[in-house]
Structure formats: structure tokens, C-alpha cells
Design a protein around this motif. Sequence first.
Motif, short mmCIF file in Angstrom:
data_model
loop_
_atom_site.label_atom_id
_atom_site.label_comp_id
_atom_site.label_asym_id
_atom_site.label_seq_id
_atom_site.Cartn_x
_atom_site.Cartn_y
_atom_site.Cartn_z
N MET A 1 1.25 -1.27 0.16
CA MET A 1 -0.16 -0.10 0.16
C MET A 1 0.85 1.01 0.81
O MET A 1 2.19 1.39 1.20
CB MET A 1 -0.74 -0.13 1.55
N ASP A 2 0.59 2.78 -0.39
CA ASP A 2 0.89 3.68 -0.72
C ASP A 2 0.59 4.31 0.07
O ASP A 2 -0.69 5.27 -0.67
CB ASP A 2 1.24 3.68 -2.22
N PHE A 3 -0.08 4.53 0.99
CA PHE A 3 -0.65 5.82 1.81
C PHE A 3 0.74 7.44 2.06
O PHE A 3 1.53 6.82 2.43
CB PHE A 3 -1.58 5.44 2.68
N SER A 4 0.21 8.00 1.60
CA SER A 4 0.73 9.33 2.19
C SER A 4 -0.10 9.58 3.63
O SER A 4 -1.32 9.83 3.53
CB SER A 4 1.02 10.32 1.65
N VAL A 5 1.03 10.32 4.96
CA VAL A 5 -0.11 10.56 5.82
C VAL A 5 0.29 12.62 5.82
O VAL A 5 1.35 13.10 6.04
CB VAL A 5 0.62 9.72 7.24
N GLU A 6 -0.67 13.11 6.38
CA GLU A 6 -1.05 14.09 6.29
C GLU A 6 -1.31 15.04 7.38
O GLU A 6 -2.21 14.33 8.22
CB GLU A 6 -1.51 15.22 5.40
N ILE A 7 -0.89 15.93 8.76
CA ILE A 7 -1.57 16.17 9.94
C ILE A 7 -1.43 17.63 9.53
O ILE A 7 -1.32 18.39 9.15
CB ILE A 7 -0.17 16.01 11.17
N SER A 8 -2.64 17.43 9.95
CA SER A 8 -3.33 19.46 9.72
C SER A 8 -2.98 20.13 10.51
O SER A 8 -1.88 20.09 11.49
CB SER A 8 -4.99 19.12 9.61
N PRO A 9 -2.83 21.98 10.07
CA PRO A 9 -1.94 22.23 11.33
C PRO A 9 -3.39 22.83 12.47
O PRO A 9 -2.60 22.47 13.63
CB PRO A 9 -2.77 24.26 10.18
N GLY A 10 -4.44 21.92 12.75
CA GLY A 10 -5.23 21.89 14.20
C GLY A 10 -4.37 20.79 15.11
O GLY A 10 -4.48 20.70 16.06
N ALA A 11 -4.28 19.99 13.95
CA ALA A 11 -3.81 18.78 14.70
C ALA A 11 -2.47 18.87 15.42
O ALA A 11 -2.30 18.58 16.82
CB ALA A 11 -3.74 17.34 14.10
N PHE A 12 -0.95 19.67 14.72
CA PHE A 12 -0.39 19.60 15.50
C PHE A 12 -0.54 20.72 16.37
O PHE A 12 0.75 20.62 17.21
CB PHE A 12 -0.07 20.67 13.94
N ARG A 13 -1.04 21.83 16.36
CA ARG A 13 -2.07 22.51 17.62
C ARG A 13 -1.92 21.76 18.87
O ARG A 13 -1.61 21.77 20.17
CB ARG A 13 -3.03 23.72 17.41
N ASP A 14 -2.79 21.16 18.76
CA ASP A 14 -3.85 19.61 20.20
C ASP A 14 -2.02 18.96 19.86
O ASP A 14 -2.36 19.27 21.51
CB ASP A 14 -4.65 18.90 18.87
N LEU A 15 -1.50 19.15 19.42
CA LEU A 15 -0.26 18.13 19.90
C LEU A 15 0.72 19.04 20.75
O LEU A 15 1.22 18.60 21.80
CB LEU A 15 0.62 17.73 18.90
#
Length: 120
Positions: A1-15
Amino acid sequence: MDFSVEISPGAFRDLDELAAELKERSQSHAVARKWFLTVVDAIDSLAEMPHRCPVVMDAKDEIECVRLLLHGKRNRRYKIYYCVRKHSPSSGTVSVFHVRHWARKGLREDELQELLDEGD
């Protein structure tokens, strides 16, 4: 499988907020940094098997569904909300849009949709 992963700006704020809280509680930058890196590793693992986690909201438009990855042990567990957008049966994009401590209430469908819209 060839999936890329993106983390949204909102999720980065949460982290960032969760790491800051952990740093304050533990009084250790190293503890907060280690936690942050393990969460990012867990998120990155979604590239290999994005469909392994349970569905929390059914499909809408091009989004296959919203899924929930649990990360951590016992009282240090975190909820990672994401969706999988397929480009083909074996490729696509995993979009992480929210992270919260497990003790907080789960998101309602309208809250999930609002967060999804924010990430687009």
C-alpha cells in the motif's frame, strides 16, 4: 500500500498543547519531547495500514470515513482522529485532523464535521 500521511495545522496545535501540558506536569522537556515523537511515530504508522482502526463516523462525499487511532497505555492514552482519502484501492492520503486525551468526551458528529471542514 502506498498511503501518504498529512497532519493538519489543527492537529499540530493539539499536539503542541498536549506536549506543553505534559512538560508542565512532568517538569521535563525530555519527557514531553519523547511523548511527542512517539505520537508522531504512531501517526506515521498509518501509512502502512490506515484501515486497521475503528470507524467513528460514516462516509461523506470523497471521505471514506473517520477513524480513531488510540495511542498510549492506561491513563496516558490519546485519541487520534483521521480520515482516509483513496486515490486507488491501494493508495491515498491519511489526513489526521484532531488529537485529544482519552479522558475527554468523544467528538459528536457535528464537531467531527467542523474539524474536517477546518482541515480542508
